[in-house]
Write a protein that holds these residues in place. Structure first.
Motif, PDB file in Angstrom:
ATOM      1  N   TYR A 202       0.819  -1.211   0.000  1.00 45.77           N
ATOM      2  CA  TYR A 202       0.000   0.000   0.000  1.00 45.77           C
ATOM      3  C   TYR A 202       0.859   1.271   0.000  1.00 45.77           C
ATOM      4  N   GLY A 203       2.165   1.104  -0.123  1.00 44.50           N
ATOM      5  CA  GLY A 203       3.042   2.256  -0.127  1.00 44.50           C
ATOM      6  C   GLY A 203       3.297   2.835   1.249  1.00 44.50           C
ATOM      7  N   VAL A 204       3.120   2.024   2.296  1.00 40.20           N
ATOM      8  CA  VAL A 204       3.306   2.498   3.668  1.00 40.20           C
ATOM      9  C   VAL A 204       4.592   1.905   4.231  1.00 40.20           C
ATOM     10  N   GLU A 205       5.549   2.758   4.559  1.00 34.58           N
ATOM     11  CA  GLU A 205       6.828   2.307   5.103  1.00 34.58           C
ATOM     12  C   GLU A 205       6.794   2.229   6.623  1.00 34.58           C
ATOM     13  N   ASN A 206       5.995   3.090   7.260  1.00 34.79           N
ATOM     14  CA  ASN A 206       5.963   3.152   8.722  1.00 34.79           C
ATOM     15  C   ASN A 206       4.517   3.070   9.228  1.00 34.79           C
ATOM     16  N   PRO A 207       3.952   1.872   9.316  1.00 31.70           N
ATOM     17  CA  PRO A 207       2.564   1.738   9.743  1.00 31.70           C
ATOM     18  C   PRO A 207       2.316   2.238  11.160  1.00 31.70           C
ATOM     19  N   GLU A 208       3.366   2.303  11.980  1.00 34.03           N
ATOM     20  CA  GLU A 208       3.179   2.793  13.346  1.00 34.03           C
ATOM     21  C   GLU A 208       2.806   4.275  13.368  1.00 34.03           C
TER      22      GLU A 208
ATOM     23  N   THR B 210      -4.456   5.830  22.966  1.00 32.35           N
ATOM     24  CA  THR B 210      -3.487   6.361  21.989  1.00 32.35           C
ATOM     25  C   THR B 210      -2.035   6.098  22.373  1.00 32.35           C
ATOM     26  N   LYS B 211      -1.824   5.260  23.370  1.00 30.09           N
ATOM     27  CA  LYS B 211      -0.480   5.001  23.881  1.00 30.09           C
ATOM     28  C   LYS B 211       0.489   4.592  22.787  1.00 30.09           C
ATOM     29  N   HIS B 212       0.017   3.748  21.835  1.00 28.42           N
ATOM     30  CA  HIS B 212       0.912   3.246  20.789  1.00 28.42           C
ATOM     31  C   HIS B 212       0.563   3.820  19.411  1.00 28.42           C
ATOM     32  N   ILE B 213      -0.218   4.895  19.392  1.00 25.94           N
ATOM     33  CA  ILE B 213      -0.652   5.479  18.119  1.00 25.94           C
ATOM     34  C   ILE B 213      -0.035   6.859  17.952  1.00 25.94           C
ATOM     35  N   LYS B 214       0.649   7.044  16.811  1.00 27.73           N
ATOM     36  CA  LYS B 214       1.362   8.291  16.581  1.00 27.73           C
ATOM     37  C   LYS B 214       0.735   9.151  15.481  1.00 27.73           C
ATOM     38  N   GLY B 215      -0.278   8.631  14.811  1.00 30.37           N
ATOM     39  CA  GLY B 215      -0.761   9.316  13.619  1.00 30.37           C
ATOM     40  C   GLY B 215      -2.035  10.112  13.783  1.00 30.37           C
TER      41      GLY B 215
ATOM     42  N   LEU C  26       0.378   5.508  11.465  1.00 26.24           N
ATOM     43  CA  LEU C  26      -0.999   5.626  10.991  1.00 26.24           C
ATOM     44  C   LEU C  26      -1.921   6.054  12.138  1.00 26.24           C
ATOM     45  N   PRO C  27      -3.076   6.692  11.818  1.00 26.61           N
ATOM     46  CA  PRO C  27      -3.996   7.180  12.865  1.00 26.61           C
ATOM     47  C   PRO C  27      -4.826   6.053  13.479  1.00 26.61           C
TER      48      PRO C  27
END
Length: 640
Positions: free
Chosen positions: A509-515, A558-563, A517-518
């Motif tokens: 899907y063209g995503v290099e860093n899934p971490e 949201t502890k592990h969500i950066k997007g 994502l929102p």
């Protein structure tokens, strides 16, 4: 016709508080008058007597009759309804009968017309010529059941009466009364209203119409062999004059109802009456809804290359739970080690039984955990690693007693309901109806043991179509509730992990860093599958509801969500379903809603195989989405 108290005694001693009784029957003997159009053909004196003698109405005040647009069907329905009432002689014309039964009514008539009770065939067309030939030969019902659907498709006939279309018409009538059953029960329980317990409706129609519905019900509940016995019991032609069946919609003391269909065929012989065929069964509401075919459904089903020529298939498939086989937590179960098209689809339609329902429904196409046992044995290690890759949490998040939903228990890698119904395809997204490549891009099956084309077709016929039919049934039920200019929203519910094991998959899907994502991603095919005001209102309500949560809860989610909270159309724009189910011009809007599993899956060192469900967080997200859907309901119902 059985009285309510008789049914109560025969149904496992269960109590019913009220009942809607629907009687469907063929018209009585008709006159042979070639100077009249078929619409104006009336009953003979014998036909009127047949209908009058069938009458067993309990309360005329709570009864209404309907016939097709043809006079003889309306006459029959009117006499079956009123024949046992004082002052009805059986000699009345339709106009005279209406005058008698309508006496005292402020408006309207107790004998109405419903076009769904008619047969509509152009006997000069290719299809019509064949239908008329079989009618004259005496095997009309056999023709309807075995040939009519296919012949209509092959000849391009989109309007003539066929087996499935006729069955659908009767099913839609029954479904309407199922929808009002609880309201009727409330009226019965209101002592000030002074209603008796039974609401009666009478439906007069023509040979082949009612039989198509009953044959379809028997086919779906007992199988094709029993259906064929029913057809043979009717001499392959159809019901005799005034012959038919009853449908009882029985309200229980609780918030439940039962649907029972009753039919018995007896013939006279030297020793009295002999039973030829009987169907007396309580059936699920899903059977009725599954028979209903909307115009859109007829149009779209033609896209399925493996549907139109299929026979009814109920092959049980031996399965195992892939997650359980790998020692991972599971969320689904079945009663045995076999799965069928019926128990593979998980339908929650509690909301549709209520008078008011949110104009939203959910799909859960990637929640399935079960794999055919033989395909598991033929799988490579990458194949088995791929089978455990399910949309975790969606079985709970996209389920609500207030919002109807449909899910599947079969793995999306065996039958993927979110891929185009083509056995070969070039898609912008990974996978086919049955996947051959795993999440790391390698083969899923051992050399020489890949599923054959026939195996794929059989699986698709059994399980792709069953999920599709249930979704279309729920969407159709919601659409039928709409007023003018109202809209509905179909949310295709998904989730995604950000675990290290799926990084190769995200690269597709063209995503290099899934971490990065929102928490939520809305995909509406770049604005083509959903009206923008609906998408914007949903996004705004979701953000507002999230921000209203306690700070400690927000921090935990949201502890592990950066997007951030909500993204739109990146990287997931929505796959097959958002375009397939959506009909924006007809008020049916769709989008895909992806949930980031990092909000509710507790993993050690970002390892997928260590994932444990955080039940509290799942419930919070489920309520968050449920509340958001309710928040935008006014927009859907008022169209802005």
């Amino acid at each position: 016709m059985e009285r309510l108290e008789d049914i109560q005694k025969s149904e496992s001693h269960e109590e019913y508080t009220s009942k809607i009784e629907l009687s469907f029957f063929r018209h009585g003997e008709k006159e042979n008058n070639k100077s009249k159009s078929d619409l104006d053909i009336e009953l003979t004196p014998v036909g009127k007597k047949q209908a009058k003698e069938k009458s067993d109405t309990k309360n005329m005040k709570q009864s209404v009759a309907f016939g097709s647009p043809r006079t003889r069907a309306q006459e029959t329905a009117g006499f079956v309804m009123s024949g046992n009432q004082e002052g009805i002689t059986g000699d009345e014309s339709l106009e005279e009968l209406r005058e008698k039964v309508d006496k005292g009514l402020a408006k309207g008539s107790k004998i109405g017309v419903d076009r769904r009770l008619d047969f509509g065939i152009d006997f000069s067309s290719e299809f019509g010529v064949s239908a008329l030939d079989h009618f004259k030969r005496g095997d009309y019902l056999k023709f309807l059941v075995e040939q009519s659907d296919r012949l209509a498709k092959e000849s391009g006939d989109e309007t003539s009466f066929t087996y499935s279309r006729g069955a659908s018409n009767i099913a839609s009538i029954i479904d309407k009364y199922i929808g009002i059953a609880k309201r009727w029960d409330k009226l019965v329980q209101d002592e000030q209203k002074e209603y008796s317990d039974t609401l009666e409706r009478f439906f007069g129609t023509h040979q082949g119409v009612n039989e198509s519905f009953l044959a379809k019900v028997i086919e779906k509940t007992k199988g094709a062999e029993e259906r064929d016995k029913f057809v043979q019991a009717l001499s392959n032609q159809g019901f005799d004059y005034t012959e038919g069946f009853e449908v009882d919609i029985l309200n229980k003391n609780s918030d439940e109802f039962a649907i029972r269909i009753r039919y018995k065929k007896e013939v006279e012989d030297g020793d009295g009456k002999r039973l030829v065929f009987e169907f007396n069964e309580e059936i699920p509401h899903e059977v009725i809804k599954d028979i209903i075919i909307t115009d859109e459904k007829i149009e779209k089903i033609s896209q399925f290359p493996f549907v139109m020529d299929m026979e009814k298939r109920e092959r049980p498939v031996k399965v195992l739970n892939a997650l359980e086989a790998r020692g991972l937590p599971t969320r689904q179960s079945i009663e045995s080690d076999e799965i069928t098209p019926e128990n593979a689809v998980d339908v929650d339609d509690r909301a549709l039984r209520e008078r008011e329902c949110v104009s939203v429904c959910f799909g859960r196409p990637h929640a399935g955990e079960y794999i055919p046992s033989d395909l598991w044995e033929r799988a490579t290690e990458e194949g088995k690693d791929t089978f455990i890759f399910v949309d975790r949490g969606t079985s709970e998040i996209f389920r609500s007693k207030d919002i109807p939903s449909v899910g599947t228990k079969l793995s999306r890698f065996i039958v993927d309901p979110n891929r185009a119904p083509l056995l070969e395809q070039n898609s912008k997204v990974p996978g086919k109806v049955l996947w051959y490549k795993g999440i790391r891009g390698g083969t899923m099956y051992k050399a020489g043991q890949e599923p054959t084309g026939e195996e794929v077709r059989n699986l698709a016929e059994d399980f792709y179509v069953s999920y599709y039919n249930k979704m279309m049934g729920v969407i159709g039920s919601l659409a039928d509730r709409r007023g003018d200019n109202e809209r509905i929203l179909v949310i295709d519910g998904h989730s995604f992990p950000i675990s290290s094991v799926v990084h190769d998959y995200f690269k597709l899907y063209g995503v290099e860093n899934p971490e990065e994502l929102p928490m939520f991603i809305i995909g509406d095919a770049d604005g083509t599958s959903c009206d923008q005001d609906i998408r914007d209102a949903f996004t705004h309500a979701l953000e507002k509801n999230f921000n209203a949560l306690d700070d400690s809860i927000k921090k935990r989610l949201t502890k592990h969500i950066k997007g951030g909270l909500v993204g739109v159309n990146h990287p997931f724009k929505g796959a097959h379903n958002v375009e397939f189910y959506g009909e924006r011009q007809k008020g049916v809007n769709t989008f895909q809603l992806e949930c980031n599993e990092a909000a509710y899956m507790d993993e050690v060192d970002n390892n997928y195989n260590t994932g444990a469900y955080n039940e509290e967080n799942i419930l919070i997200i489920q309520k968050l989405i449920e509340k958001t859907c309710k928040n935008i309901d006014h927009l859907l119902k008022n169209n802005g």
